[in-house]
Design an enzyme around this catalytic site. Structure first.
Site, short mmCIF file in Angstrom:
data_model
loop_
_atom_site.label_atom_id
_atom_site.label_comp_id
_atom_site.label_asym_id
_atom_site.label_seq_id
_atom_site.Cartn_x
_atom_site.Cartn_y
_atom_site.Cartn_z
N HIS A 306 -1.35 -0.32 5.55
CA HIS A 306 -0.12 0.05 5.68
C HIS A 306 0.42 -0.12 3.86
O HIS A 306 0.48 -0.99 3.67
CB HIS A 306 1.09 -0.04 6.72
N ASP A 363 -2.52 3.85 14.03
CA ASP A 363 -3.22 4.60 14.26
C ASP A 363 -4.67 3.89 14.94
O ASP A 363 -6.02 4.89 15.05
CB ASP A 363 -3.88 5.48 13.34
N1 ACO Z 1 -9.81 -1.03 3.89
C1 ACO Z 1 -10.35 -1.76 2.48
N2 ACO Z 1 -9.31 -1.53 1.60
C2 ACO Z 1 -8.16 -1.30 2.29
C3 ACO Z 1 -7.27 -0.49 2.92
C4 ACO Z 1 -8.79 -0.31 4.05
N3 ACO Z 1 -8.18 0.44 5.01
N4 ACO Z 1 -5.98 0.14 2.52
C5 ACO Z 1 -6.11 -0.90 1.38
N5 ACO Z 1 -7.12 -1.68 0.85
C6 ACO Z 1 -6.95 -1.92 -0.23
C7 ACO Z 1 -7.01 -1.03 -1.27
O1 ACO Z 1 -8.92 -0.33 -1.92
C8 ACO Z 1 -6.41 -1.80 -2.60
O2 ACO Z 1 -7.09 -2.66 -3.21
P1 ACO Z 1 -7.26 -3.39 -4.61
O3 ACO Z 1 -5.61 -3.69 -4.75
O4 ACO Z 1 -8.18 -4.10 -4.52
O5 ACO Z 1 -7.57 -1.90 -5.62
C9 ACO Z 1 -5.51 -2.67 -1.69
O6 ACO Z 1 -5.99 -2.59 -0.31
C10 ACO Z 1 -4.19 -1.42 -1.84
O7 ACO Z 1 -4.48 -0.50 -1.15
P2 ACO Z 1 -3.75 0.94 -1.95
O8 ACO Z 1 -4.02 2.68 -1.19
O9 ACO Z 1 -2.98 0.91 -2.93
O10 ACO Z 1 -2.10 0.79 -0.91
P3 ACO Z 1 -0.91 1.57 -0.22
O11 ACO Z 1 0.06 1.46 0.20
O12 ACO Z 1 -1.34 2.61 -1.63
O13 ACO Z 1 -1.98 2.73 0.55
C11 ACO Z 1 -2.88 3.44 2.61
C12 ACO Z 1 -1.57 2.68 2.17
C13 ACO Z 1 -2.95 4.65 2.44
C14 ACO Z 1 -2.05 3.30 4.58
C15 ACO Z 1 -4.12 2.54 3.48
O14 ACO Z 1 -4.01 0.84 3.60
C16 ACO Z 1 -4.90 3.31 3.53
O15 ACO Z 1 -5.89 4.13 3.21
N6 ACO Z 1 -5.09 3.44 5.03
C17 ACO Z 1 -6.92 3.49 6.16
C18 ACO Z 1 -6.28 5.08 6.02
C19 ACO Z 1 -4.09 5.11 7.35
O16 ACO Z 1 -5.07 4.40 8.05
N7 ACO Z 1 -3.92 5.46 7.17
C20 ACO Z 1 -2.90 5.84 8.14
C21 ACO Z 1 -1.64 4.59 7.82
S1 ACO Z 1 -0.19 4.63 8.72
C22 ACO Z 1 0.58 6.40 8.63
O17 ACO Z 1 0.31 7.25 8.31
C23 ACO Z 1 0.35 6.42 10.54
#
Ligand code: ACO
Length: 428
Positions: A306, A363
């Site tokens: 998140h 979720d």
């Molecule tokens: N699985 C594996 N790796 C992940 C995940 C994941 N679910 N989420 C983040 N990471 C990693 C990224 O690859 C990144 O790694 P790096 O630093 O080596 O590049 C690091 O963790 C940070 O991730 P970002 O995408 O830069 O973080 P951001 O804050 O932009 O994204 C998000 C947050 C979009 C929710 C992300 O965690 C994600 O895509 N999760 C899966 C989708 C999800 O569950 N979304 C629901 C969110 S809650 C809601 O809307 C109700």
């Protein structure tokens, strides 16, 4: 000038800016006068360090895993209140007394029906249309049916359009479902609760009486509470940005629905259950964990991570508990719940997830419970939109009522060509 200031030094020049304090949470460096003073912009794609507005609705402490609506912890609201009560709280700032709550619920129930011509509108969609595609279209179209409440400068219009949106969203979502399965749309039954009525419109048929299961009703209501608002998330920010131009609330909420649809936001509940189905049994988990960690693989653990929570999402805690309660009460089970629990356990002990502070979000477990209640995966995000409508509407109202409100208009770091002369067609 505020008591506390921050100084920005660029080369030989220094600029002083106020530091603003909220009631709780990090202080905010007020750079509104930066461009005028220094002829510079800040650069923050994704708004990772930017507060876009002032708000008194919801507070999140992502480090501690805290979520408060108007000061009340989400766990307490989910345990003791109802979705109607939380809606009143978000819109009005205080918990209602009994007569205020009854009056609010009555008002909402009076707006549950849709303009009869909207049924014709539904028929224009393909039968296999995604419910979110229908929701975007139908909610956007509401302004064509209810233009008697679109004068945003009139508080009474704002109040009526807010009530209409909250009241009609269950009818719109249920009708999208009915349309996709080829069953007749159900008219609302205003003798039922907000949530009971939604369940009946979704799962009932005109040919038979429908009895609302109180366990399912309670669980569904709690799921709505958990999704009601979440500060300046992507879809809420979209609603605010759309509304900042003076667009009518129906159009703004349609914009919010479009944003919510994406798998990085509200679409994650659908994606999370699809992922759990793909994983299937716990023995396959290590393979998927490795894939999630692999930089060259686009696979991510859906329902994990998140932008704000760097701790357990407090909504996921309630959701996991609700899955157990529903399974016990309905005497059902789903092997995917065991897979989800095991996946969580393995991920939370893996250094990759620990270091990046990736925890289950709301979720992760919601799909399992929605599936047990009988919703197809394509409806999951539509349910999220239904519940989040109250948050969107509350934020939109807060913004429009703010006398200092301005159109949202970010700037950019331009990296395109500098000025050059037009080249005649024959010389290119
Ligand atoms: N699985 C594996 N790796 C992940 C995940 C994941 N679910 N989420 C983040 N990471 C990693 C990224 O690859 C990144 O790694 P790096 O630093 O080596 O590049 C690091 O963790 C940070 O991730 P970002 O995408 O830069 O973080 P951001 O804050 O932009 O994204 C998000 C947050 C979009 C929710 C992300 O965690 C994600 O895509 N999760 C899966 C989708 C999800 O569950 N979304 C629901 C969110 S809650 C809601 O809307 C109700």
């Amino acid at each position: 000038m505020a008591d506390k200031t921050a100084t920005l030094t660029v080369g030989d020049s220094s600029y002083e800016f106020p530091v603003l304090e909220g009631s709780v949470g990090p202080e905010v460096f007020d750079i509104r006068k930066l461009y005028g003073a220094a002829h510079m912009f800040t650069y923050d794609p994704g708004f990772t360090s930017t507060a876009s507005c002032e708000s008194a609705l919801t507070y999140i402490d992502g480090e501690e895993g805290v979520l408060l609506h108007r000061g009340y912890p989400i766990g307490q609201l989910a345990e003791h209140s109802s979705f109607m009560e939380v809606s009143y709280l978000l819109l009005n700032g205080e918990l209602p007394n009994q007569s205020e709550l009854d009056g609010f619920a009555r008002t909402i129930s009076r707006h549950t029906m849709l303009h009869e011509q909207l049924a014709t509108f539904y028929r224009g969609f393909r039968r296999d249309a995604h419910p979110m595609a229908i929701m975007c279209g139908v909610v956007g179209a509401l302004s064509a049916f209810y233009h008697d409440s679109t004068d945003i400068a009139d508080p009474e219009h704002r109040r009526i359009s807010s009530h209409r949106l909250i009241a009609k969203m269950p009818t719109i979502a249920a009708a999208a479902y009915k349309y996709s399965v080829g069953q007749p749309m159900m008219y609302p039954d205003n003798s039922l609760s907000y949530t009971g009525n939604f369940l009946r419109m979704t799962f009932g048929v005109p040919a038979e009486p429908y009895e609302v299961n109180p366990v399912v009703e309670k669980a569904m209501d709690r799921i709505f509470i958990l999704h009601a608002d979440h500060e300046q998330n992507a879809s809420t920010s979209t609603v605010r940005l759309a509304g900042s131009s003076g667009a009518n609330p129906f159009a703004c909420i349609a914009a919010g629905i479009a944003c919510l649809w994406g798998p990085a936001h509200g679409g994650a509940n659908e994606a999370a259950l699809n992922m759990l189905r793909e994983i299937g049994t716990p023995d396959k988990i290590p393979h998927y964990i490795e894939r999630a960690k692999d930089k060259n693989d686009p696979f991510r653990l859906m329902g994990f991570g998140h932008r704000v929570y760097k701790n357990y999402d407090p909504r996921a805690t309630v959701m996991q508990k609700t899955v157990r309660e529903v399974f016990e009460s309905l005497k059902v089970s789903d092997p995917l719940f065991e897979t989800a629990l095991r996946l969580e356990e393995i991920a939370l002990s893996d250094p990759y997830f620990i270091e990046k502070k990736l925890f289950p979000n709301v979720d992760f477990y919601s799909g399992i419970i929605l599936s047990a209640i009988g919703f197809p995966t394509t409806m999951f995000t539509a349910l999220f939109a239904l519940a989040r409508t109250v948050g969107w509407v509350a934020h939109w109202n807060e913004m429009i009522s703010d006398p200092g409100q301005k159109i949202g208009r970010p700037r950019q770091l331009y990296t395109g060509p500098v000025e050059r002369d037009y080249v005649e067609m024959g010389k290119r």
